[in-house]
Design a protein around this motif. Structure first.
Motif, PDB file in Angstrom:
ATOM      1  N   GLN A 139       0.832  -1.207   0.000  1.00 56.80           N
ATOM      2  CA  GLN A 139       0.000   0.000   0.000  1.00 56.80           C
ATOM      3  C   GLN A 139       0.864   1.254   0.000  1.00 56.80           C
ATOM      4  OE1 GLN A 139      -3.557   0.104   2.498  1.00 56.80           O
ATOM      5  NE2 GLN A 139      -3.109   2.214   3.089  1.00 56.80           N
ATOM      6  N   SER A 140       0.508   2.184  -0.866  1.00 60.87           N
ATOM      7  CA  SER A 140       1.178   3.478  -0.932  1.00 60.87           C
ATOM      8  C   SER A 140       0.389   4.511  -0.136  1.00 60.87           C
ATOM      9  CB  SER A 140       1.280   3.932  -2.396  1.00 60.87           C
ATOM     10  OG  SER A 140       1.854   5.219  -2.484  1.00 60.87           O
ATOM     11  N   THR A 141       1.042   5.599   0.202  1.00 62.86           N
ATOM     12  CA  THR A 141       0.329   6.714   0.827  1.00 62.86           C
ATOM     13  C   THR A 141      -0.179   7.712  -0.216  1.00 62.86           C
ATOM     14  OG1 THR A 141       2.453   7.807   1.203  1.00 62.86           O
ATOM     15  CG2 THR A 141       1.532   6.569   3.024  1.00 62.86           C
ATOM     16  N   TRP A 142       0.111   7.451  -1.491  1.00 61.24           N
ATOM     17  CA  TRP A 142      -0.467   8.274  -2.552  1.00 61.24           C
ATOM     18  C   TRP A 142      -1.938   7.899  -2.745  1.00 61.24           C
ATOM     19  CZ3 TRP A 142       1.908  12.403  -3.687  1.00 61.24           C
ATOM     20  CH2 TRP A 142       3.294  12.460  -3.901  1.00 61.24           C
ATOM     21  N   ASP A 143      -2.781   8.907  -2.946  1.00 62.28           N
ATOM     22  CA  ASP A 143      -4.187   8.662  -3.254  1.00 62.28           C
ATOM     23  C   ASP A 143      -4.347   8.155  -4.681  1.00 62.28           C
ATOM     24  OD1 ASP A 143      -5.504   9.455  -0.843  1.00 62.28           O
ATOM     25  OD2 ASP A 143      -5.054  11.542  -1.342  1.00 62.28           O
ATOM     26  N   TYR A 192       0.444   8.001  -7.449  1.00 61.81           N
ATOM     27  CA  TYR A 192      -0.044   6.624  -7.411  1.00 61.81           C
ATOM     28  C   TYR A 192       0.022   5.970  -8.792  1.00 61.81           C
ATOM     29  CZ  TYR A 192      -2.569   2.385  -6.580  1.00 61.81           C
ATOM     30  OH  TYR A 192      -2.900   1.053  -6.502  1.00 61.81           O
ATOM     31  N   ALA A 248      -3.730   4.806  -1.001  1.00 55.85           N
ATOM     32  CA  ALA A 248      -3.901   5.178   0.400  1.00 55.85           C
ATOM     33  C   ALA A 248      -5.277   4.769   0.922  1.00 55.85           C
ATOM     34  CB  ALA A 248      -3.723   6.686   0.555  1.00 55.85           C
ATOM     35  N   LYS A 249      -5.293   4.256   2.137  1.00 53.85           N
ATOM     36  CA  LYS A 249      -6.503   3.951   2.905  1.00 53.85           C
ATOM     37  C   LYS A 249      -7.306   2.769   2.369  1.00 53.85           C
ATOM     38  CE  LYS A 249      -6.972   8.783   4.332  1.00 53.85           C
ATOM     39  NZ  LYS A 249      -7.860   9.973   4.390  1.00 53.85           N
ATOM     40  N   ASP A 292      -5.297   4.244   8.036  1.00 54.17           N
ATOM     41  CA  ASP A 292      -4.497   5.424   8.380  1.00 54.17           C
ATOM     42  C   ASP A 292      -3.043   4.994   8.535  1.00 54.17           C
ATOM     43  OD1 ASP A 292      -4.241   4.248  10.954  1.00 54.17           O
ATOM     44  OD2 ASP A 292      -6.033   5.306  11.658  1.00 54.17           O
ATOM     45  N   ASN A 293      -2.188   5.955   8.886  1.00 58.95           N
ATOM     46  CA  ASN A 293      -0.758   5.660   8.943  1.00 58.95           C
ATOM     47  C   ASN A 293      -0.407   4.641  10.016  1.00 58.95           C
ATOM     48  OD1 ASN A 293      -0.176   7.399   6.842  1.00 58.95           O
ATOM     49  ND2 ASN A 293       0.135   9.155   8.184  1.00 58.95           N
ATOM     50  N   PRO A 313       5.511   4.633   2.097  1.00 60.25           N
ATOM     51  CA  PRO A 313       5.098   5.819   2.845  1.00 60.25           C
ATOM     52  C   PRO A 313       6.076   6.981   2.689  1.00 60.25           C
ATOM     53  CG  PRO A 313       6.366   4.431   4.267  1.00 60.25           C
ATOM     54  CD  PRO A 313       6.423   3.800   2.885  1.00 60.25           C
TER      55      PRO A 313
END
Length: 375
Positions: A51-55, A61, A86-87, A92-93, A110
């Motif tokens: 999982q990336s933190t990019w939307d 992403y 993300a999500k 969440d983080n 991340p």
């Protein structure tokens, strides 16, 4: 046809709603098919969920997804990466961190700075106020001065393997009123990351606020904050910042940001999953992270150049801090560096690598006089 600010804001809101709907649709579609893997892939080798933190729907992403999809071919079918935005798995983080440690996810992409509360040394694994400010300097510290090996030792204690840094961009500040010097910051309420960044800005009279990225636009629109830091021009333009602010603050010429000039991402994976790979596949993954880091950075820089033209067309004005401001900012930052370095031995060891590098004549950012009395 030239639109006024009100017309432009209305259009931006409509576009932004469409952008958010697009993200939601894409995320739902990905989540709906997330656990489906082809029988051929499952039979051939391992599949890692990352999982990336990019939307979903952002340039970040899209690049990450494309890179992940090429891993199966590069490893001859022995390893495949299944990307998630993300999500979509971890909400969440904190959940993201725990999901990789437990093996629910095999990896994450991340912003490294997210873990300052869990790994104090991580504040020195991405740029910090008035520290090394060029991407090449960070690659040098990681790959030539022993910082990668030390980082992996730290992460190993938590059941994680830090594969490598991924170059991203600088973070910049968008404000409603012009900021032409550090003195102009006094009295402003600014969205900033916590930790070292917030502590240094507070010394210049700033009231700092911590907000997730999705809350920045409405906070600027309503006027509950005067300015906001976020990532670089490309993504910030997509998020509509030109419609709710009129000014962009950079550092001195050649430096986009004095407080987070090289905001690094990384690829971190579950240690048990990493150890199941053959040395050959491990090396391929490490090499691919370095290749992706370069491509990721260069693509975003191109988009930044294009985005700055759009910001200016919308009426945004650029201001820069002076070299004298840079000197003042570093003077305020140095005691904060030491405060964080003394949080634990790991943080101190990482900082020692960086301090020696900054004091070397090839860099020359710090002199013995600058750190006199610091321990």
């Amino acid at each position: 046809m030239k639109f006024n600010k009100t017309q432009s804001l209305s259009a931006s809101k409509s576009a932004r709603r469409g952008f958010i709907k697009s993200i939601a649709f894409t995320t739902a579609a990905i989540a709906g098919t997330a656990m489906i893997a082809s029988p051929q892939l499952m039979a051939a080798g391992q599949t890692w969920k990352i999982q990336s933190t990019w939307d979903a729907g952002t340039v970040g992403y899209s690049m990450f997804e494309e890179w992940c999809q090429g891993m199966e071919e590069k490893t001859g079918g022995e390893l495949a990466f299944k990307p998630f935005p993300a999500k979509s798995v971890a909400a969440d983080n904190n959940a993201l961190f725990d999901s990789v440690r437990s093996g629910v996810l095999q990896g994450m992409n991340p912003f490294t700075l997210y873990w300052s509360g869990k790994i104090p040394a991580s504040v020195f694994l991405s740029s910090y106020p008035a520290g090394p400010d060029q991407p090449a300097q960070w690659d040098t510290m990681f790959y030539s001065l022993g910082m990668l090996e030390k980082t992996r030792e730290i992460y190993k204690k938590l059941g994680l393997f830090y594969v490598g840094p991924i170059q991203h961009d600088a973070n910049i500040i968008h404000s409603k009123k012009p900021v032409n010097s550090l003195d102009d910051l006094k009295g402003m309420k600014i969205r900033l990351p916590g930790g070292m960044v917030a502590e240094v800005f507070q010394q210049f009279g700033v009231s700092t606020v911590s907000l997730p990225g999705s809350d920045i636009f409405p906070a600027l629109e309503k006027g509950t904050i005067d300015a906001a830091d976020y990532v670089g021009p490309a993504v910030n333009y997509e998020l509509g910042f030109s419609q709710v602010t009129d000014n962009i603050l950079f550092g001195p010429p050649g430096v986009m940001s004095v407080y987070q000039p090289v905001d690094l991402m990384d690829l971190t994976v579950n240690l048990r999953s990493w150890n199941k790979l053959t040395p050959k596949i491990q090396q391929i993954v490490e090499d691919e992270v370095r290749n992706y880091s370069q491509r990721h950075y260069q693509t975003i820089q191109k988009r930044n150049i294009e985005a700055m033209e759009k910001f200016k067309a919308d009426g945004s004005k650029v201001s820069r801090l002076s070299q004298a401001d840079m000197v003042r900012f570093r003077k305020a930052a140095i005691p904060v560096w030491y405060k964080w370095a003394n949080k634990n031995p790991d943080a101190r060891e990482i900082f020692d690598i960086q301090l020696k590098y900054m004091m070397n004549d090839t860099v020359g950012y710090i002199t013995p006089e600058d750190i006199k009395g610091m321990e």
